[in-house]
Motif scaffolding. Structure first.
Motif, PDB file in Angstrom:
ATOM      1  N   THR A 125      -4.429 -26.666-101.790  1.00  0.00           N
ATOM      2  CA  THR A 125      -5.611 -25.860-102.473  1.00  0.00           C
ATOM      3  C   THR A 125      -5.140 -26.486-104.133  1.00  0.00           C
ATOM      4  OG1 THR A 125      -4.846 -23.891-101.242  1.00  0.00           O
ATOM      5  CG2 THR A 125      -6.645 -23.812-102.616  1.00  0.00           C
ATOM      6  N   ASN A 156      -8.085 -30.437-101.170  1.00  0.00           N
ATOM      7  CA  ASN A 156      -8.649 -29.969-102.445  1.00  0.00           C
ATOM      8  C   ASN A 156      -8.104 -30.594-103.751  1.00  0.00           C
ATOM      9  OD1 ASN A 156     -10.847 -28.502-104.177  1.00  0.00           O
ATOM     10  ND2 ASN A 156      -8.921 -27.579-104.973  1.00  0.00           N
ATOM     11  N   ALA A 157      -6.596 -30.324-104.088  1.00  0.00           N
ATOM     12  CA  ALA A 157      -5.989 -30.471-105.155  1.00  0.00           C
ATOM     13  C   ALA A 157      -6.585 -31.931-105.753  1.00  0.00           C
ATOM     14  CB  ALA A 157      -4.626 -30.625-105.020  1.00  0.00           C
ATOM     15  N   ALA A 158      -7.158 -31.783-106.973  1.00  0.00           N
ATOM     16  CA  ALA A 158      -8.074 -32.728-107.492  1.00  0.00           C
ATOM     17  C   ALA A 158      -7.412 -33.532-108.970  1.00  0.00           C
ATOM     18  CB  ALA A 158      -9.193 -32.187-107.737  1.00  0.00           C
ATOM     19  N   THR A 159      -6.144 -33.500-109.195  1.00  0.00           N
ATOM     20  CA  THR A 159      -5.634 -34.274-110.361  1.00  0.00           C
ATOM     21  C   THR A 159      -5.461 -35.691-109.835  1.00  0.00           C
ATOM     22  OG1 THR A 159      -4.635 -32.205-111.073  1.00  0.00           O
ATOM     23  CG2 THR A 159      -3.738 -34.371-112.087  1.00  0.00           C
ATOM     24  N   TYR A 206      -3.791 -27.529-117.049  1.00  0.00           N
ATOM     25  CA  TYR A 206      -3.036 -27.857-116.074  1.00  0.00           C
ATOM     26  C   TYR A 206      -3.659 -29.503-115.588  1.00  0.00           C
ATOM     27  CZ  TYR A 206      -5.079 -26.144-111.822  1.00  0.00           C
ATOM     28  OH  TYR A 206      -6.122 -25.814-110.771  1.00  0.00           O
ATOM     29  N   PRO A 224      -5.635 -30.886-113.653  1.00  0.00           N
ATOM     30  CA  PRO A 224      -7.181 -31.153-113.510  1.00  0.00           C
ATOM     31  C   PRO A 224      -8.027 -30.818-114.478  1.00  0.00           C
ATOM     32  CG  PRO A 224      -6.480 -29.074-112.223  1.00  0.00           C
ATOM     33  CD  PRO A 224      -5.253 -29.877-112.433  1.00  0.00           C
ATOM     34  N   PHE A 278     -14.097 -26.693-117.669  1.00  0.00           N
ATOM     35  CA  PHE A 278     -13.481 -26.879-116.418  1.00  0.00           C
ATOM     36  C   PHE A 278     -12.385 -25.635-116.045  1.00  0.00           C
ATOM     37  CE2 PHE A 278      -9.519 -27.369-113.822  1.00  0.00           C
ATOM     38  CZ  PHE A 278     -10.005 -27.463-112.267  1.00  0.00           C
ATOM     39  N   ALA A 322     -12.092 -23.080-109.649  1.00  0.00           N
ATOM     40  CA  ALA A 322     -13.263 -22.269-108.948  1.00  0.00           C
ATOM     41  C   ALA A 322     -12.579 -20.885-108.752  1.00  0.00           C
ATOM     42  CB  ALA A 322     -13.330 -22.821-107.753  1.00  0.00           C
ATOM     43  N   ASP A 362     -16.920 -26.248-110.266  1.00  0.00           N
ATOM     44  CA  ASP A 362     -16.046 -25.208-109.702  1.00  0.00           C
ATOM     45  C   ASP A 362     -16.586 -23.886-110.438  1.00  0.00           C
ATOM     46  OD1 ASP A 362     -13.495 -27.253-109.341  1.00  0.00           O
ATOM     47  OD2 ASP A 362     -14.765 -27.945-110.936  1.00  0.00           O
ATOM     48  N   PHE A 404     -16.993 -26.110-101.343  1.00  0.00           N
ATOM     49  CA  PHE A 404     -16.424 -27.513-101.584  1.00  0.00           C
ATOM     50  C   PHE A 404     -14.986 -27.646-100.818  1.00  0.00           C
ATOM     51  CE2 PHE A 404     -13.460 -27.309-105.103  1.00  0.00           C
ATOM     52  CZ  PHE A 404     -13.605 -26.063-105.616  1.00  0.00           C
ATOM     53  N   MET A 405     -14.191 -26.485-100.732  1.00  0.00           N
ATOM     54  CA  MET A 405     -13.069 -26.541 -99.950  1.00  0.00           C
ATOM     55  C   MET A 405     -13.083 -26.334 -98.532  1.00  0.00           C
ATOM     56  SD  MET A 405     -10.110 -25.048-102.515  1.00  0.00           S
ATOM     57  CE  MET A 405     -10.569 -24.788-104.407  1.00  0.00           C
TER      58      MET A 405
HETATM   59  C1  PHB Z   1      -6.637 -28.244-108.495  1.00  0.00           C
HETATM   60  O1  PHB Z   1      -5.523 -27.333-108.664  1.00  0.00           O
HETATM   61  O2  PHB Z   1      -6.404 -29.503-108.369  1.00  0.00           O
HETATM   62  C2  PHB Z   1      -7.923 -27.573-108.589  1.00  0.00           C
HETATM   63  C3  PHB Z   1      -7.979 -26.212-108.045  1.00  0.00           C
HETATM   64  C4  PHB Z   1      -9.358 -25.487-108.091  1.00  0.00           C
HETATM   65  C5  PHB Z   1     -10.398 -26.342-108.253  1.00  0.00           C
HETATM   66  C6  PHB Z   1     -10.367 -27.917-108.661  1.00  0.00           C
HETATM   67  C7  PHB Z   1      -9.135 -28.192-108.720  1.00  0.00           C
HETATM   68  O3  PHB Z   1     -11.590 -25.927-108.480  1.00  0.00           O
END
Ligand code: PHB
Length: 393
Positions: free
Chosen positions: A103, A126-129, A172, A174, A224, A227, A255, A306-307
């Motif tokens: 996540t 999910n994790a989007a960095t 952090y 993302p 940002f 979510a 998000d 989206f998740m």
């Molecule tokens: C993430 O921790 O990479 C993350 C978490 C929630 C989001 C987007 C990215 O909505």
């Protein structure tokens, strides 16, 4: 022994040699899902898991006699230490073939070295960095990166009359990607940044940030936040701080207007412009079928977001890899299959860039509207084949 008896005897030995005892190999394929199932991101982890399970339920939980098992573990996150311990347990005790889920960024980063060490394909849902996929050659991401989203939104804003922006992001991975890429693409398109701030990931308090933004008098605030509740709290602070009344626009990655919490924004959310890779209101048959199946399986308490789509698509990739290997998982072959995946997702077309092992998405610009009594993100412009701008080759 007569010649005939000898021949019979030899042919029996021959048959035994070519047809060894047909002991069926029924070793299951095990997938360890590391997700937040309690704590502030519990709804998000369960969306991922539900998406994974739905794909499996639709396609059958066995391939060539090998049962496919999902073993789910709760990070209670955000908690990289727990995620690392769970990855260790799944590899050593449960003997999983594949790690999946993730996540939050810190949880994926914590598990990355274990994937390399144990040669376990790790599918990020999910994790989007940006940096995550560079932390192990066994990682393939089926979600998105914040750079993809922020770069497209910055260009769209600059082309649509927004000249000065203040940025506010979660402090952090993302958030830092979103801030860096928004500023880079917005200033390249002629925009000006009048201030930037970062809010803590845990327990942010938004009123003081809103005072600073208001004093800087930008035309828009770019945000940002992960979510969930934080976006709702920030939008409330934006209203209560008088920023909307002062004519400041709120622009954000999707998000904030996530399909799960969007109704909580109420009327102040109407008209908000965001960029993202998935909307519940995406008008394709694939998405309509996905939503129908998701709601039939789990009810309508949580809207698939989206998740859920990240979990569903990641499981699609894993399933293809299992089928192509006839139920036997070789780690390097699996990564090779995953990084060449390309299919129609509920989000729209999705493919993995084999050079970076990252999802390549269509990024949509959306507007919050009310439909059938609910708020939804209505897509009105799309930018196909957007790659993570932070990957240099
Ligand atoms: C993430 O921790 O990479 C993350 C978490 C929630 C989001 C987007 C990215 O909505």
């Amino acid at each position: 022994m007569t010649r005939l008896a000898m021949r019979l005897c030899l042919s029996t030995i021959g048959m035994l040699a070519v047809a060894p005892l047909a002991l069926a190999d029924e070793t299951p394929v095990k997938i360890g899902a590391i997700v937040d199932l309690s704590g502030p991101f519990a709804d998000y982890g369960s969306e991922i898991l539900d998406g994974m399970k739905l794909y499996l339920a639709q396609h059958g939980d066995a391939v060539a006699g090998h049962k496919i098992e999902i073993i789910a573990k709760d990070t209670t996150g955000p908690s990289p230490e727990v995620a690392k311990r769970l990855a260790q347990e799944l590899i050593v005790n449960d003997k999983v073939d594949i790690l999946a889920g993730f996540t939050l960024t810190p949880e994926a980063l914590a598990a990355a070295p274990l994937a390399t060490e144990a040669k376990k394909p790790l599918v990020v849902m999910n994790a989007a960095t940006s940096i995550i996929t560079e932390k192990s050659p066994y990682i393939v991401r089926f979600s998105f990166t914040l750079g993809e989203i922020a770069s497209v939104l910055a260009k769209w804003d600059a082309e649509n009359g927004i000249k000065s922006v203040y940025t506010l992001v979660s402090d952090y991975g993302p958030g830092i990607n979103a801030e860096t890429d928004f500023i880079k693409f917005f200033t390249a398109a002629g925009g000006t940044i009048v201030g930037h701030d970062r809010a803590p990931l845990k327990g942010p308090e938004f009123a003081p940030f809103m005072e600073r933004v208001k004093a800087a008098k930008p035309q828009a605030l770019f945000v940002f936040l992960p979510a969930g509740d934080q976006g709702v709290a920030m939008t409330k602070a934006f209203q209560e701080g008088g920023l909307a009344a002062a004519g400041i626009k709120l622009i954000a990655t999707g998000d904030i207007t996530d399909d799960d919490v969007i109704d909580q924004l109420g009327d102040p959310g109407l008209g908000m412009i965001t960029a993202f890779h998935y909307s519940y209101a995406h008008p394709s048959d694939t998405n309509k079928d996905f939503i129908k199946a998701f709601e039939a399986a789990y009810g309508t308490k949580l809207r698939p977001n989206f998740m859920a789509v990240g979990g569903y698509d990641g499981m699609h990739g894993i399933y293809d890899a299992i089928v192509k290997q006839n139920g036997k998982i070789d780690p390097d072959t699996t990564v090779d299959i995953l990084k060449h995946e390309k299919f129609e997702s509920p989000r729209g077309p999705l493919w993995i860039d084999p050079d970076t092992r990252d999802a390549v998405n269509t990024v949509y610009i959306r507007k919050v509207e009310r439909q059938d009594g609910h708020l939804v993100n209505v897509e009105f412009k799309s930018y196909p084949d957007i790659k993570d701008p932070d990957k240099t080759k």
